[in-house]
Scaffold this motif. Structure first.
Motif, PDB file in Angstrom:
ATOM      1  N   LEU A   1       0.813  -1.209   0.000  1.00 20.86           N
ATOM      2  CA  LEU A   1       0.000   0.000   0.000  1.00 20.86           C
ATOM      3  C   LEU A   1       0.850   1.266   0.000  1.00 20.86           C
ATOM      4  O   LEU A   1       0.359   2.345  -0.321  1.00 20.86           O
ATOM      5  CB  LEU A   1      -0.942   0.010   1.202  1.00 20.86           C
ATOM      6  N   ASN A   2       2.112   1.171   0.403  1.00 20.36           N
ATOM      7  CA  ASN A   2       3.097   2.248   0.227  1.00 20.36           C
ATOM      8  C   ASN A   2       2.632   3.584   0.785  1.00 20.36           C
ATOM      9  O   ASN A   2       2.788   4.628   0.157  1.00 20.36           O
ATOM     10  CB  ASN A   2       3.433   2.400  -1.266  1.00 20.36           C
TER      11      ASN A   2
ATOM     12  N   HIS B   1       5.172  10.115 -14.216  1.00 18.26           N
ATOM     13  CA  HIS B   1       5.544   8.733 -13.913  1.00 18.26           C
ATOM     14  C   HIS B   1       5.163   8.392 -12.481  1.00 18.26           C
ATOM     15  O   HIS B   1       5.272   9.226 -11.584  1.00 18.26           O
ATOM     16  CB  HIS B   1       7.057   8.541 -14.120  1.00 18.26           C
ATOM     17  N   GLU B   2       4.706   7.169 -12.245  1.00 13.92           N
ATOM     18  CA  GLU B   2       4.237   6.792 -10.915  1.00 13.92           C
ATOM     19  C   GLU B   2       5.341   6.825  -9.867  1.00 13.92           C
ATOM     20  O   GLU B   2       5.055   6.932  -8.675  1.00 13.92           O
ATOM     21  CB  GLU B   2       3.605   5.398 -10.935  1.00 13.92           C
TER      22      GLU B   2
ATOM     23  N   VAL C   1      -1.312  -7.159  -4.816  1.00 12.15           N
ATOM     24  CA  VAL C   1      -2.516  -7.758  -4.241  1.00 12.15           C
ATOM     25  C   VAL C   1      -3.804  -7.176  -4.829  1.00 12.15           C
ATOM     26  O   VAL C   1      -4.849  -7.826  -4.800  1.00 12.15           O
ATOM     27  CB  VAL C   1      -2.528  -7.596  -2.709  1.00 12.15           C
ATOM     28  N   LEU C   2      -3.764  -5.947  -5.365  1.00 11.67           N
ATOM     29  CA  LEU C   2      -4.989  -5.356  -5.910  1.00 11.67           C
ATOM     30  C   LEU C   2      -5.541  -6.161  -7.081  1.00 11.67           C
ATOM     31  O   LEU C   2      -6.742  -6.168  -7.341  1.00 11.67           O
ATOM     32  CB  LEU C   2      -4.744  -3.917  -6.351  1.00 11.67           C
ATOM     33  N   GLY C   3      -4.658  -6.847  -7.781  1.00 12.91           N
ATOM     34  CA  GLY C   3      -5.105  -7.641  -8.922  1.00 12.91           C
ATOM     35  C   GLY C   3      -5.974  -8.818  -8.545  1.00 12.91           C
ATOM     36  O   GLY C   3      -6.600  -9.438  -9.421  1.00 12.91           O
TER      37      GLY C   3
ATOM     38  N   VAL D   1      -7.651   3.180  -4.874  1.00 12.22           N
ATOM     39  CA  VAL D   1      -6.664   2.623  -3.946  1.00 12.22           C
ATOM     40  C   VAL D   1      -5.263   2.783  -4.519  1.00 12.22           C
ATOM     41  O   VAL D   1      -4.317   3.158  -3.815  1.00 12.22           O
ATOM     42  CB  VAL D   1      -6.966   1.143  -3.651  1.00 12.22           C
ATOM     43  N   ASP D   2      -5.113   2.521  -5.810  1.00 15.76           N
ATOM     44  CA  ASP D   2      -3.803   2.639  -6.450  1.00 15.76           C
ATOM     45  C   ASP D   2      -3.292   4.079  -6.382  1.00 15.76           C
ATOM     46  O   ASP D   2      -2.119   4.316  -6.078  1.00 15.76           O
ATOM     47  CB  ASP D   2      -3.911   2.181  -7.905  1.00 15.76           C
ATOM     48  N   ARG D   3      -4.173   5.048  -6.652  1.00 15.52           N
ATOM     49  CA  ARG D   3      -3.748   6.456  -6.576  1.00 15.52           C
ATOM     50  C   ARG D   3      -3.325   6.824  -5.152  1.00 15.52           C
ATOM     51  O   ARG D   3      -2.361   7.561  -4.955  1.00 15.52           O
ATOM     52  CB  ARG D   3      -4.881   7.379  -7.038  1.00 15.52           C
ATOM     53  N   THR D   4      -4.047   6.303  -4.187  1.00 18.08           N
ATOM     54  CA  THR D   4      -3.790   6.689  -2.798  1.00 18.08           C
ATOM     55  C   THR D   4      -2.461   6.135  -2.296  1.00 18.08           C
ATOM     56  O   THR D   4      -1.827   6.737  -1.428  1.00 18.08           O
ATOM     57  CB  THR D   4      -4.954   6.226  -1.902  1.00 18.08           C
TER      58      THR D   4
END
Length: 469
Positions: free
Chosen positions: A81-82, A126-127, A163-165, A335-338
């Protein structure tokens, strides 16, 4: 109390600008610079492991983002979750590098690596990008090792399974059962937090009229925790009456907190500082918590429990969707953005010597939420239908099914901030102000001032910068 940032840096060169600011451990090939919570020191001999979230020596067996430091090896494990980032900078020509946990350290780290300090002036695409050239943020779920071998430094990076996948086919399809499962997971998380706290710890919540903070408050009170709910009012709106209604049901007193416009506006530089970015929506969502923290509204000896994170996993701020897969994707994308926004990081509480937890953002609770189908989350024009259904068995219908937007999520507050910034700068580009605040913070950091000592002066300087363009 003025904030004092906490951080850790590991580098293969000396960083003289940090020596007077931190505990230093010279391990030979690597040097560690550490400023942790009061009274906490690194072990004398390597290897040692630092928990990135708490910046304390890591407990064996615990699952957390970590820095493992040996005399010639540094291993970084980033959580899926970083929330609490680790940054990296390298000068490949000179073979110098550094890992660090606070982006504002860049002006004190990069020159020692032989790199320039340059503010990029726009949101990174870039992420792994940041607002500082040459500094990247390690990706979520990464395990990275840099070790000295054969007279040179070798960097090895591996990505763990995301894990989101695993949640593109949610299976919990009964609203009541899904809501009950989430309440059970939330109660367990609150019990876990309490079990790890010193005996006699007091608790606080930021209580709005919404279902999220209301659920956390309800569960904490019913668990018998010594609890004080605080409800924030701003010049642009409040939910004091709604919050008081739940408190009356629970038989506990509500503490109203009246924030002025200037108090909220003055918190902008600190919100930008702890986030390490300038995305307008993220900064504005953080303003209430930042103001409460900055003003010391919640006593330092009370552990803060929030409802943050529920909107993301429970589709609370959703866009209209035509197909169930659309909402699933919206939730996973949120969730990915957060996990790149830092909005749920521990950096601000650490700086103020306080403790905050976000029970909805704990993995057991998130798992239940992500396993829940869109039809449970959004039904009959209501968001968080499953959570409201379960809470409707515990509190009166008007409390469980109230339809309002909490002040800390934008709504009137975001509009009020936008109007104030437009009046101050003559432009509707709010992000330009936040970027200018970051530039000012970066300039101060280059002088060794890592924490805002005069937020109002920083804000006014940012406004002048934007106005003069």
């Amino acid at each position: 109390m003025a904030p004092v940032s906490k951080w850790c840096v590991v580098a293969n060169v000396s960083l003289p600008d940090l020596e007077h600011l931190a505990q230093t451990a010279d391990l030979g090939d690597l040097t560690v610079y550490y400023r942790g919570p009061e009274g906490i020191h690194l072990p004398e001999d390597p290897p040692f492991v630092v928990d990135v979230a708490t910046l304390t020596p890591h407990s064996p067996g615990a699952v957390a983002p970590t820095l493992r430091i040996e005399s010639d090896v540094v291993t970084v494990r980033v959580s899926p979750l970083n929330e609490n980032p680790v940054y990296y900078a390298v000068n490949r020509t000179k073979g110098s590098f550094a890992y660090f946990t606070d982006l504002l350290l860049a002006p004190l780290v990069l020159p020692a690596l032989g790199l320039p300090v340059r503010f990029l002036g726009s949101t990174p695409v870039h992420e792994c990008g940041t607002l500082v050239a040459g500094v990247s943020r390690l990706r979520h779920g990464t395990v990275e090792r840099t070790r000295r071998t054969g007279g040179r430094w070798l960097r090895e990076t591996g990505d763990e399974h995301d894990v989101l996948g695993d949640f593109r086919a949610p299976h919990r399809d009964d609203p009541l059962a899904a809501g009950e499962a989430q309440l059970e997971a939330l109660a367990a998380e609150i019990a876990r937090i309490d079990a790890a706290a010193p005996e006699g710890t007091g608790y606080a919540t930021l209580l709005s009229g919404g279902i999220d903070s209301g659920t956390v408050t309800y569960l904490a009170a019913r668990a018998g925790l010594p609890l004080t709910p605080y409800s924030v009012a701003s010049p642009w709106g409040d939910e004091l009456d709604d919050a008081a209604e739940l408190c009356a049901e629970l038989g506990i007193d509500l503490e109203p907190v009246h924030l002025t416009e200037d108090q909220i506006i003055t918190s902008i530089p600190e919100a930008v500082r702890w986030l390490g970015l300038a995305d307008a929506e993220v900064v504005e969502v953080a303003l209430t918590a930042t103001t409460v923290q900055r003003l010391g509204v919640v006593p330092a000896d009370e552990v803060l429990l929030t409802g943050y994170g529920s909107d993301l996993v429970n589709a609370g701020l959703y866009r209209p969707f035509d197909h169930r897969d659309d909402l699933i994707e919206q939730v996973l994308s949120a969730v990915d953005r957060t996990r790149r926004s830092n909005e749920l990081s521990n950096r601000m509480p650490l700086a103020y010597g306080t403790t905050a937890h976000h029970p909805f953002w704990s993995w057991p609770v998130m798992r239940v939420a992500l396993e829940t189908t869109p039809e449970c989350k959004v039904r009959e024009g209501r968001e968080k239908y499953h959570l409201r259904t379960a809470m409707g068995r515990r509190v009166p219908e008007p409390i469980a099914w109230r339809k309002k937007i909490a002040v800390h999520h934008g709504g009137g507050l975001q509009d009020g901030v936008a109007r104030r910034l437009g009046k101050e700068t003559g432009t509707q580009d709010r992000q330009a102000v936040y970027l200018a605040c970051f530039a000012g913070l970066l300039d101060q950091a280059a002088q060794g001032e890592l924490d805002p000592t005069d937020p109002w002066e920083l804000f006014e300087r940012a406004v002048r910068s934007v106005r003069s363009r």
